[in-house]
Enzyme design. Structure first.
Site, PDB file in Angstrom:
ATOM      1  N   ASP A  77      19.034  -7.102   8.722  1.00 22.33           N
ATOM      2  CA  ASP A  77      18.911  -7.365  10.159  1.00 22.33           C
ATOM      3  C   ASP A  77      20.153  -8.061  10.702  1.00 22.33           C
ATOM      4  OD1 ASP A  77      16.188  -6.338  10.410  1.00 22.33           O
ATOM      5  OD2 ASP A  77      15.705  -7.978   9.053  1.00 22.33           O
TER       6      ASP A  77
ATOM      7  N   GLU B 208      12.263  -6.887  -1.836  1.00 25.52           N
ATOM      8  CA  GLU B 208      13.707  -6.605  -1.748  1.00 25.52           C
ATOM      9  C   GLU B 208      14.505  -7.663  -2.499  1.00 25.52           C
ATOM     10  OE1 GLU B 208      13.907  -4.321   2.574  1.00 25.52           O
ATOM     11  OE2 GLU B 208      14.239  -6.467   2.495  1.00 25.52           O
TER      12      GLU B 208
END
Ligand SMILES: O=C[C@H](O)[C@H](O)[C@H](O)COP(=O)(O)O
Length: 228
Positions: free
Chosen positions: A89, A108
């Site tokens: 992001d 992740e």
């Protein structure tokens, strides 16, 4: 016809799959950039006659990999991965990441921590001088989430339960996410440590000192930034 944003995702995915070589074990993250990349990866494997195994970071990524015939594995079979490919992001100038907009930050981070190289795909809009424009996703236990949110607020955040109080978003790990606006995050490691010290916090979306290479797409062109 692809939008400009989709075209940027496609191009950066094409650049990323070139890092995938025969025999590798590869982690695949989650999110819209990864989603677009999975089909490109399947084509790359077929065209180059490459055999790999993939550890997916979300149930959705796993389904996509299966759909395109990409062989899967997991940590019962492997301890270390050659490469992890993921989106983000935000990326700051020191290559620190803010992740978790898609809700997959814990898996992740587990996969990235087992990978020799973390390759990040972003478009130019995600490059920032300092992390924090995007609210920081913090995965928490559902039990007592209101209390955990108060503790986060005491540390300077404006936490919002993802999905809303009536129907919180539930992660693949059956947890909740608090999206926490802290303003600028000049020291991601220090904030991460503080947050991890709170009971109820499972993991934060701050990925500190994990990335070696960032692929950046802009106007359909891809450039590469590598950490020395
Ligand atoms: O939890 C999701 C991940 O951290 C994503 O990699 C991140 O949110 C970027 O997603 P997208 O590629 O959709 O912008």
């Amino acid at each position: 016809m692809l939008t400009e944003a989709e075209n940027n995702k496609k191009k950066v995915g094409e650049a990323a799959v070139a890092y995938v070589k025969d025999g590798m074990t590869v982690g695949l993250g989650a999110g819209s950039t990864v989603n677009m990349m999975v089909e490109t990866l399947a084509k790359h494997l077929h065209k180059e006659n490459i055999q790999i195994h993939v550890v997916p970071a979300s149930i959705h990524t796993e389904r996509l990999a299966k759909k395109f015939g990409i062989p899967l594995t997991d940590f019962s079979e492997v301890e270390q991965l050659d490469l992890m490919i993921d989106g983000a992001d935000e990326v700051d100038q020191q290559f620190q990441l803010l992740k978790g907009g898609g809700g997959s930050l814990v898996r992740e981070k587990i996969i990235a921590s087992a990978a020799q190289e973390l390759l990040i795909m972003v478009d130019e809009s995600k490059l920032v001088a300092t992390l924090g424009r995007f609210p920081l996703p913090v995965e928490i236990l559902p039990f007592g989430w209101e209390l955990t949110a108060k503790k986060l607020a005491e540390l300077g955040a404006k936490p919002k339960i993802r999905g809303g109080e009536d129907k919180p978003f539930v992660t693949d790990n059956q947890h909740y996410i608090l999206d926490c606006s802290f303003g600028e995050i000049p020291n991601p490691q220090s904030l991460h440590n503080q947050l991890k010290g709170l009971v109820g916090v499972v993991e934060t979306g701050l990925f500190v000192d994990m990335v070696s290479t960032v692929l950046i797409s802009s106007d359909g062109e891809v450039s590469t930034l590598s950490k020395k």
